[in-house]
Every structure is written in C-alpha cells, then in structure tokens.
Write a protein that holds these residues in place. Structure first.
Motif, short mmCIF file in Angstrom:
data_model
loop_
_atom_site.label_atom_id
_atom_site.label_comp_id
_atom_site.label_asym_id
_atom_site.label_seq_id
_atom_site.Cartn_x
_atom_site.Cartn_y
_atom_site.Cartn_z
N MET B 1 0.84 -1.19 0.00
CA MET B 1 0.00 0.00 0.00
C MET B 1 0.88 1.24 0.00
O MET B 1 1.84 1.31 0.74
N ILE B 2 0.53 2.17 -0.83
CA ILE B 2 1.36 3.37 -0.96
C ILE B 2 0.72 4.50 -0.13
O ILE B 2 -0.49 4.73 -0.21
N LEU B 37 -8.47 18.88 -14.22
CA LEU B 37 -7.61 17.86 -13.63
C LEU B 37 -6.47 17.57 -14.60
O LEU B 37 -6.69 17.51 -15.82
N HIS B 53 -3.23 8.93 0.85
CA HIS B 53 -2.66 8.03 -0.15
C HIS B 53 -2.74 8.70 -1.52
O HIS B 53 -3.75 9.32 -1.84
N PRO B 54 -1.70 8.56 -2.32
CA PRO B 54 -1.77 9.14 -3.67
C PRO B 54 -2.69 8.34 -4.58
O PRO B 54 -2.93 7.15 -4.35
N THR B 55 -3.19 9.00 -5.59
CA THR B 55 -3.88 8.28 -6.65
C THR B 55 -2.83 7.81 -7.66
O THR B 55 -1.72 8.31 -7.71
N LEU B 56 -3.24 6.84 -8.44
CA LEU B 56 -2.39 6.33 -9.52
C LEU B 56 -3.08 6.62 -10.84
O LEU B 56 -4.09 5.99 -11.14
N PRO B 57 -2.61 7.53 -11.64
CA PRO B 57 -1.45 8.39 -11.48
C PRO B 57 -1.75 9.57 -10.56
O PRO B 57 -2.90 9.82 -10.21
N VAL B 59 -2.44 13.35 -9.54
CA VAL B 59 -3.25 14.34 -10.27
C VAL B 59 -3.33 15.63 -9.46
O VAL B 59 -3.53 15.60 -8.25
N GLN B 83 -5.20 15.54 -5.82
CA GLN B 83 -6.17 14.45 -5.64
C GLN B 83 -5.51 13.34 -4.84
O GLN B 83 -4.34 13.00 -5.08
N ARG B 85 -6.41 10.06 -1.50
CA ARG B 85 -7.37 9.25 -0.76
C ARG B 85 -7.09 9.40 0.73
O ARG B 85 -5.92 9.41 1.14
N PRO B 90 -12.09 9.35 -1.68
CA PRO B 90 -11.45 10.36 -2.52
C PRO B 90 -11.41 11.71 -1.79
O PRO B 90 -12.41 12.12 -1.18
N TYR B 211 -0.02 16.01 -18.14
CA TYR B 211 -0.98 15.41 -19.06
C TYR B 211 -2.40 15.84 -18.66
O TYR B 211 -2.98 15.29 -17.73
N ILE B 213 -6.22 16.03 -18.20
CA ILE B 213 -7.23 14.97 -18.25
C ILE B 213 -8.57 15.53 -18.70
O ILE B 213 -9.17 15.04 -19.67
N SER B 214 -9.05 16.53 -17.98
CA SER B 214 -10.41 16.99 -18.29
C SER B 214 -10.59 18.41 -17.78
O SER B 214 -9.85 18.88 -16.90
#
Lengths: 363, 247
Positions: B1-2, B37, B53-57, B59, B83, B85, B90, B211, B213-214
């Motif tokens: 777990m990261i 994002l 906790h970070p999201t993967l990837p 953001v 972003q 957890r 979230p 990158y 996203i939206s």
C-alpha cells in the motif's frame, strides 16, 4: 479470480513469486474440483493488479492443469488496448491449448489510469464493447469474415485458428455498473459480476437478467449464467477465518480505492458509476449469521465451513450459477494459508452443492 | 500500500489558524465552477502526508469559483489541490488558494481552514470557451486555465471530492475535512487548456503538470457543511481521524 496483486516494495522476484503462487493455487484448485480459474486484465495498476497479459497466465495455467476451465475476465474491448482480431485469435488459440476450456469475459475498463494510459476515448468504450461482442462469435465461426464498423473495419480474411468449443467459447461481460447485466441479457451473454453486491441487490438483478435473456437477440451461442464475485478464506475456527479473511478483504479494498476511476477524473455519460470492484457492500450485521459477530459483510466466503456454506446456499437460492473467489490480496495471506483454505473449502463446503450444468462445473 | 511520505510538519508553515470548529453551514448559490484535472510527473507520494494516499497516477486539480452572491458580496476563489485518498475515500489536499475578497477569505480561513492569499481572478465565459486567470496583488501570473468547445453533460457527471485542509486547530495541527456539496444545475465538459501554472507560487514547486485529463464548467449551488472530522496528518485515517462535531 486472480488479480495478481503485488505487494510493495517491488523487489526483484516479487512479481514472479506472485505469479507462481497463483499458478500453484490453480493446480491445487484443479485437483480439488474447482470449476474455473479466472484472471483479469489490467494495466498500470501498481500493486493492485499486475495482470497485464492474462492470456499468457491462463495459457500457463491451462498446460499445468487437466480439467479446470480457464477464464479471461476480462479482455478489455477497446481497440487501443486489444484489437478485436487479436482478441479472437488469442482466445481461439487459448481454447485449443486448453483443450476447449476457455471462458471469455469482455469488459471496457473503468479506470482513468488505464483508459488514459492508452489514450483511449472514454466516451466511446461502451460502443466499442458492443461492437466487439457482436463480431467475436462471427470471427470464430465464419470461414471468412469482413467488417465495416465504428471502431474498426477489415476486408475479408480468414481469422485463424478456430476455437475447439462449438460453436464458440462462452462469452461473458463483467458487470460493475448497475444496468450492464441488462446489456448482457439483451445480447445473450453471461453476467460476470465483479462488484460484490449484497443478496437483495443481486437477487433483483439476477431475476431481471433471467427474465430479459429469454427475449434476447443473441450475438452468438447464448450463455445465460450469472456469476458473482466473492472472497474466500476458510478456516476451521470462525474467529481465525474471520480475522485473516477480513485482513485480505480490507487490503484489497484499500488497494482498489487508490485507483483513479474514470468517473472521478473525466466527466462523461459513459461512466455513470465508479464501476469499481468494491468489496463488502452487503449488510454487515443482524443477518442472523455467526459471522455477524466478526463484522463479515453479508454473503462473504469468509469464516468457517458452516458460515461459508450458509452464505453460498444463499447465493444459490437467488439464482447465482457461479461464485468466483478472490483468494489473496497482495500476498497478505501466506501461500500455505491460502492452500489450506482451498483444501478445507473443498473438503467441507463443496460437498454441500450439486454439480452444475456443464461437465466439470459445480459449486 | 502506498502512503504519503511528506513530513507533516512540512505542511505547517503558513497554515491557517482555526480557533474553533463550530461553523454553521454556508450556502453559496449560483456559482460558476471551472474545474481542471491534470496528471503530474513523478506522482504525488512525496507531496502528501502519511494520512493520505496518492492516486495512480498523481493528479493536480484546479478549481476556480465565481460566486455571484455571498454574505461578503460577489467574490472569486481559486484553489490548487492534489487528488488523493483518505483511507478509501477520494479527497483533494488543498495546497493553497487565492481569493478576491478579504472578508470572504478571512471567514473561509477561520471557519474551514482554507489557506488563501489575496489576488485577482478573471473569469471569462464565452460561447466556445471558458478561461480563468489568477494573479497576485502585484500582478504576477499564478494560473491561467480554461476549456474549449464545451459539450453538455448530465449534472451528475462532474465529480467534486471533499477537501482536506492542513490547519492549526484547537486539536493541534490537523487535516480538516471540508465537505463542499455541489448541487449542480448545469454541467459541461470541454478540452482542457493550461496556459500557465506557477507551482512554486502556490506553495509546492514539485508539482509538474504533464498530461491534462479533463476540464468542466458547472453552475452549482455550493454548500460548505459543518465540520465533522479532522485527521492527524502523521498517521492513516483509520487511526488518526477525530470527530469534531455531530454529523
């Protein structure tokens, strides 16, 4: 159900250990009479799932076993990830190598991690999937095939080889978002539940699926089975089973929740729900089960043989044909405990259930 | 777990000071909300405290609000968030924000732990594009983002996650969970446009957007709920969460 989750740190050899442990579990499951070993397709999902080439994993599983069916759960039906011709070819090959033991699940991915990684069009994944499931049976059964479609086109060619199973391997779709079971029914394909719904919700969805599939316009040979996702840790002592099983369940839930789901990152009509594989949505208490005292969610295959038998009987009573179990999560359970759990389940739980419809299928 | 690997104390300098947790909910009707994002290079593990906790990837999210009415009059606010957890939920870790009204900024800081600096925010809404630019009081550019070619979506399609705000609270230095309910009346998504982002000026120069996203633009009624939970930043939410008021 194998996710091939890999614990950090990703030291040299860790992935190999996970894969070899999973293959050993399948060999043991084969000898014990389990029906199907399913393996997922995921990409880029660090720790949660390193299963990026399930067709290779399942090939290894097939050649190491004799009777257990191998399930690809599921091939992602997005052209940027898997061209439909390659899906048909690889599936037929695996069906041959396994001696006609392939089950082919289809899916469209639910995470931005994967969809974004392949720069796929998140708005179009459902449309892509629909096109795939309509062409795959034809690719397998027609001597020559041509197609002019939305996500791909091809001139007339012979798609080779052809699968052993006739007319073709059973088709499934993974169901995470509510309503996908209706898409499955309308197309005459199996409902491979991968979101752990509670009894009440699953019963409602299963009934509607069975009603609707009677009226389907099938894309190929009808597969009218419903499978659900579950977790398995079986121990003679309920408290021990609960403790270890809940540890696995919790670890899986944490790893799952850290993924970046498409709905969260990319607003679109195509993902009305997260579509994640969240465990334990069922009622947690007051079901009357001894498992309640340990906080085991409704219907989970966690605990001692008696509580697990009772849970599966409930699934059976609401019309579920298969229960697919996760056996571990990032190796949080030692391999010997996983194998002991499988053996105890086979010895104490499986005899309580009748054999299923297909040769070799059952509890 | 990261889990996040940032030293909690590294988030403390300049953290807002909250003298109590007793804020009543605040409703801000008819807001325009531009949200973008974008993936960041190298992930966000080093930017998050162990409670998250970070999201993967990894953001980064930018939110620019245009509030036409409020107890302090019309004002605008922009936020840069990571972003993440908290346990399985979230969340968006507030790096910092800019607000155009000193009075609104003081209230949001004192009551919900917003880390806000004064600044200017232009918010332009055209037929085929939306654009927001954020500047310091001295006129230095901090952020310029927008969207092009918006298409209508169902109001529920755009997701807004609760914030976590590092703040000095009556319980000590904590991550304050800020639930901002967005009742969306109109939602559109467009192609994200990121013209400029000065990460260091927002307080975290390790954020490197890579990158997009939206991008979405919504009309929404925003309600900041009464505070319910804070979390000790140095431990995971399962053990570090503290209740501060009845839910």
């Amino acid at each position: 159900m194998f996710e091939l989750s890999v614990p950090r740190p990703f030291a040299s050899g860790v992935e190999r250990t996970v894969i070899e442990n999973a293959l050993e579990q399948i060999r043991v499951a084969d000898s014990l009479g389990f029906d199907t070993a399913w393996c997922v397709e995921h990409h880029f999902l660090e720790e949660y799932s390193h299963s990026s080439a399930p067709e290779l994993f399942l090939t290894a599983a097939a050649v190491q076993t004799e009777r257990i069916r191998v399930g690809h759960s599921a091939v992602v039906c997005i052209p940027e990830m898997n061209h439909p011709i390659r899906v048909a070819e690889r599936a037929a090959f695996l069906d041959i190598l396994s001696g006609g033991r392939l089950e082919l699940g289809t899916a469209r991915s639910s995470t931005w991690t994967e969809i974004g990684g392949f720069e796929a069009d998140a708005d179009a994944t459902k449309q892509y999937w629909d096109e795939y499931v309509r062409v795959l049976p034809r690719m397998w059964t027609e001597e020559h095939f041509s197609w002019e479609g939305t996500c791909f086109s091809m001139p007339e060619r012979a798609i080779l080889p052809k699968p052993i199973q006739k007319p073709h391997p059973p088709l499934w779709v993974t169901v995470t978002s509510p309503g996908t079971e209706l898409d499955a029914a309308d197309r005459g394909i199996g409902c491979l539940g991968v979101a752990a719904a509670g009894f009440e919700e699953q019963e409602r969805r299963t009934k509607e699926y069975h009603r609707r599939i009677q009226l389907c316009d099938p894309v190929g040979a009808v597969n009218d089975q419903v499978a659900t996702l579950n977790f398995l840790y079986c121990h003679e002592d309920l408290a021990t089973g609960a403790e270890r099983g809940m540890q696995m369940l919790g670890n899986f839930g944490l790893l799952n929740s850290h993924l970046l789901f498409t709905r969260e990152a990319y607003p679109t009509r195509a993902y009305q729900t997260l579509g994640n594989l969240a465990p334990g949505k069922g009622r947690k208490t007051e079901s009357g089960s001894p498992a309640d005292a340990y906080g085991i969610p409704e219907g989970m295959g966690i605990g001692d043989p008696a509580t697990i038998t009772a849970a599966i009987k409930e699934w059976e009573s609401i019309g579920v044909d298969q229960v697919n179990f996760m056996l571990n999560a990032a190796e949080i359970l030692p391999q010997d405990q996983v194998l002991d759990s499988l053996r105890l389940f086979a010895r104490e739980v499986m005899p309580a259930f009748a054999r299923g419809r297909r040769d070799g299928s059952g509890a | 777990m990261i889990v996040g690997s940032a030293e909690p104390e590294a988030l403390r300098p300049g953290a807002p000071v909250m003298h109590d947790f007793g804020s009543e909910p605040l409703s801000l009707a008819g807001a325009s909300v531009l949200q973008l994002l974008c993936e960041v290079s190298g992930g966000t593990q080093a930017l998050l405290p162990p409670a998250l906790h970070p999201t993967l990837p990894g953001v980064v999210a930018w939110q620019v609000y245009d509030f036409p009415t409020s107890p302090w009059g019309p004002f605008r606010m922009a936020q840069t968030r990571i972003q993440c957890r908290s346990g399985t939920r979230p969340r968006g870790l507030l790096v910092s924000g800019v607000v155009t009204s000193a009075a609104a900024g003081e209230a949001l800081t004192a009551r919900w732990g917003f880390r806000l600096a004064p600044g200017e925010i232009d918010f332009l809404r055209g037929y085929d594009r939306v654009h927001a630019s954020v500047r310091s009081p001295e006129g230095d550019a901090l952020l310029a983002v927008g969207l092009q070619d918006p298409v209508m979506l169902p109001p529920g399609a755009v997701q807004f996650v609760s914030g976590v705000h590092p703040a000095d609270t009556p319980s000590g230095f904590r991550l304050v969970q800020v639930d901002a309910l967005h009742e969306v009346h109109r939602a559109e998504r467009g192609d994200p446009v990121i013209d400029y982002f000065d990460a260091g000026a927002w307080g975290e120069d390790r954020m490197v957007p890579t990158y997009p996203i939206s991008a979405s633009i919504c009309t929404a009624d925003v309600t900041l709920r009464r505070l319910r939970f804070v979390c000790r930043p140095g431990e995971m939410s399962f053990t570090g969460t503290e209740t501060v008021a009845a839910g």
